[in-house]
Scaffold this motif. Structure first.
Motif, mmCIF file in Angstrom:
data_model
loop_
_atom_site.group_PDB
_atom_site.id
_atom_site.type_symbol
_atom_site.label_atom_id
_atom_site.label_comp_id
_atom_site.label_asym_id
_atom_site.label_seq_id
_atom_site.Cartn_x
_atom_site.Cartn_y
_atom_site.Cartn_z
ATOM 1 N N ARG A 1 0.831 -1.208 0.000
ATOM 2 C CA ARG A 1 0.000 0.000 0.000
ATOM 3 C C ARG A 1 0.865 1.257 0.000
ATOM 4 N NH1 ARG A 1 -4.740 0.829 -2.155
ATOM 5 N NH2 ARG A 1 -5.975 2.312 -1.013
ATOM 6 N N ILE A 2 1.983 1.219 0.693
ATOM 7 C CA ILE A 2 2.901 2.366 0.698
ATOM 8 C C ILE A 2 3.448 2.589 -0.704
ATOM 9 C CG2 ILE A 2 5.199 3.096 1.489
ATOM 10 C CD1 ILE A 2 4.357 1.901 4.274
ATOM 11 N N LYS A 3 3.827 1.518 -1.397
ATOM 12 C CA LYS A 3 4.311 1.650 -2.782
ATOM 13 C C LYS A 3 3.229 2.249 -3.672
ATOM 14 C CE LYS A 3 7.678 -2.107 -2.834
ATOM 15 N NZ LYS A 3 8.001 -3.435 -3.397
ATOM 16 N N GLN A 4 1.991 1.790 -3.505
ATOM 17 C CA GLN A 4 0.888 2.331 -4.291
ATOM 18 C C GLN A 4 0.657 3.800 -3.972
ATOM 19 O OE1 GLN A 4 -2.212 -0.335 -3.106
ATOM 20 N NE2 GLN A 4 -1.660 -1.900 -4.606
ATOM 21 N N ILE B 1 2.867 5.938 -2.914
ATOM 22 C CA ILE B 1 3.969 6.694 -3.528
ATOM 23 C C ILE B 1 3.662 6.936 -4.999
ATOM 24 C CG2 ILE B 1 6.399 6.531 -4.240
ATOM 25 C CD1 ILE B 1 6.876 5.035 -1.529
ATOM 26 N N GLY B 2 3.210 5.903 -5.689
ATOM 27 C CA GLY B 2 2.835 6.059 -7.098
ATOM 28 C C GLY B 2 1.693 7.048 -7.276
ATOM 29 N N GLY B 3 0.696 6.955 -6.409
ATOM 30 C CA GLY B 3 -0.437 7.895 -6.481
ATOM 31 C C GLY B 3 0.003 9.325 -6.240
ATOM 32 N N LEU B 4 0.871 9.526 -5.259
ATOM 33 C CA LEU B 4 1.370 10.881 -4.985
ATOM 34 C C LEU B 4 2.199 11.416 -6.146
ATOM 35 C CD1 LEU B 4 2.300 10.591 -1.207
ATOM 36 C CD2 LEU B 4 0.503 12.023 -2.211
ATOM 37 N N ARG B 5 2.949 10.555 -6.807
ATOM 38 C CA ARG B 5 3.719 10.988 -7.987
ATOM 39 C C ARG B 5 2.786 11.425 -9.109
ATOM 40 N NH1 ARG B 5 8.323 6.320 -7.478
ATOM 41 N NH2 ARG B 5 9.651 7.498 -6.040
ATOM 42 N N ILE B 6 1.695 10.697 -9.288
ATOM 43 C CA ILE B 6 0.709 11.085 -10.302
ATOM 44 C C ILE B 6 0.093 12.434 -9.945
ATOM 45 C CG2 ILE B 6 -1.562 10.512 -11.269
ATOM 46 C CD1 ILE B 6 -0.683 7.533 -11.083
ATOM 47 N N ILE C 1 -7.989 12.926 -10.071
ATOM 48 C CA ILE C 1 -7.100 13.176 -8.944
ATOM 49 C C ILE C 1 -7.851 12.963 -7.626
ATOM 50 C CG2 ILE C 1 -5.712 14.926 -7.765
ATOM 51 C CD1 ILE C 1 -4.493 13.670 -10.376
ATOM 52 N N GLU C 2 -9.084 13.434 -7.565
ATOM 53 C CA GLU C 2 -9.886 13.214 -6.350
ATOM 54 C C GLU C 2 -10.122 11.728 -6.101
ATOM 55 O OE1 GLU C 2 -10.638 15.371 -3.949
ATOM 56 O OE2 GLU C 2 -9.393 16.707 -5.169
ATOM 57 N N GLU C 3 -10.298 10.973 -7.173
ATOM 58 C CA GLU C 3 -10.487 9.524 -7.041
ATOM 59 C C GLU C 3 -9.219 8.862 -6.494
ATOM 60 O OE1 GLU C 3 -11.425 5.916 -10.083
ATOM 61 O OE2 GLU C 3 -12.611 7.754 -10.349
ATOM 62 N N ILE C 4 -8.061 9.302 -6.950
ATOM 63 C CA ILE C 4 -6.801 8.767 -6.432
ATOM 64 C C ILE C 4 -6.671 9.092 -4.947
ATOM 65 C CG2 ILE C 4 -4.275 9.030 -6.505
ATOM 66 C CD1 ILE C 4 -4.579 9.412 -9.564
ATOM 67 N N LYS C 5 -6.968 10.332 -4.585
ATOM 68 C CA LYS C 5 -6.878 10.729 -3.179
ATOM 69 C C LYS C 5 -7.832 9.906 -2.323
ATOM 70 C CE LYS C 5 -5.417 15.490 -4.049
ATOM 71 N NZ LYS C 5 -5.826 16.909 -3.992
ATOM 72 N N GLU C 6 -9.046 9.708 -2.810
ATOM 73 C CA GLU C 6 -10.032 8.924 -2.063
ATOM 74 C C GLU C 6 -9.562 7.482 -1.910
ATOM 75 O OE1 GLU C 6 -13.631 8.159 -0.029
ATOM 76 O OE2 GLU C 6 -12.801 10.082 -0.657
ATOM 77 N N ALA D 1 10.662 11.898 2.207
ATOM 78 C CA ALA D 1 11.300 10.761 2.860
ATOM 79 C C ALA D 1 11.080 9.473 2.087
ATOM 80 C CB ALA D 1 10.779 10.608 4.288
ATOM 81 N N PHE D 2 10.053 9.451 1.239
ATOM 82 C CA PHE D 2 9.737 8.262 0.439
ATOM 83 C C PHE D 2 10.081 8.447 -1.035
ATOM 84 C CE2 PHE D 2 7.299 7.817 4.276
ATOM 85 C CZ PHE D 2 7.369 6.459 4.550
ATOM 86 N N GLY D 3 10.821 9.513 -1.339
ATOM 87 C CA GLY D 3 11.274 9.739 -2.709
ATOM 88 C C GLY D 3 10.208 10.187 -3.681
ATOM 89 N N VAL D 4 9.171 10.839 -3.174
ATOM 90 C CA VAL D 4 8.100 11.314 -4.052
ATOM 91 C C VAL D 4 8.492 12.669 -4.618
ATOM 92 C CG1 VAL D 4 5.668 11.972 -4.207
ATOM 93 C CG2 VAL D 4 6.341 10.056 -2.782
#
Length: 173
Positions: free
Chosen positions: A116-119, A121-126, A143-148, A170-173
């Motif tokens: 979930r942390i990896k996901q 990180i990917g969502g935050l990069r998007i 974007i709202e759907e990703i945040k939700e 700290a997570f390289g985002v």
């Protein structure tokens, strides 16, 4: 506590793996069997002498060691790393007790948090790329759907995902 059996304030949804004493049986993905773990009937107090033993005792005098996820605001009391490991915030005895008694460091739970942390990180990069104008094909609704999906209270491992969001560098985002 028998006198609280029908009190709504005493009823919580609980993860079966945390609330029972279970053993992780081997699966195709993870063939290692673990020790029996889980909360079971453990409900430790700071001072056992203050435990309410009947409806006549003052339950408000109890100081539970386990965090109450509905009252104690557990976010900020736990720290996570990219491997899905969980630690108590410095000096937080209740968070530490919750980790130990609920066995929050068990392998399968750690692995699920790591995914979930990896996901997240990917969502935050998007999200960051969209905000910088690098992803014109997305909409505000996307974007709202990703945040939700990652950060809503109902999202699995939302606390770990929100921890990533709180310090994305700290997570390289």
């Amino acid at each position: 506590y028998y006198w609280l059996a029908y009190e709504w304030s005493n009823l919580y949804a609980a993860c079966p793996s945390c609330n029972q004493i279970l053993r992780n049986t081997p699966t195709w993905e993870d063939q290692i069997e673990s020790e029996a773990e889980g909360k079971g009937d453990k409900f430790p107090l700071v001072n056992e002498a203050k435990r309410a033993m009947s409806h006549e005792d003052e339950i408000a005098l109890e100081e539970p060691l386990l965090l109450d996820p509905c009252k104690d605001q557990p976010e900020g009391r736990f720290l996570y790393d990219g491997a899905g490991e969980i630690e108590a915030a410095l000096g937080d005895a209740r968070a530490q007790a919750s980790i130990e008694i609920l066995h929050l460091k068990r392998k399968r739970l750690r692995d699920a948090r790591r995914n979930r942390i990896k996901q997240a990180i990917g969502g935050l990069r998007i999200i960051r790329a969209y905000e910088n104008g690098s992803l014109p094909g997305l909409s505000d609704g996307d974007i709202e759907e990703i945040k939700e999906d990652f950060f809503a209270d109902s999202s699995p491992y939302a606390g770990a995902a929100r921890f990533v969001r709180s310090d994305p560098d700290a997570f390289g985002v």
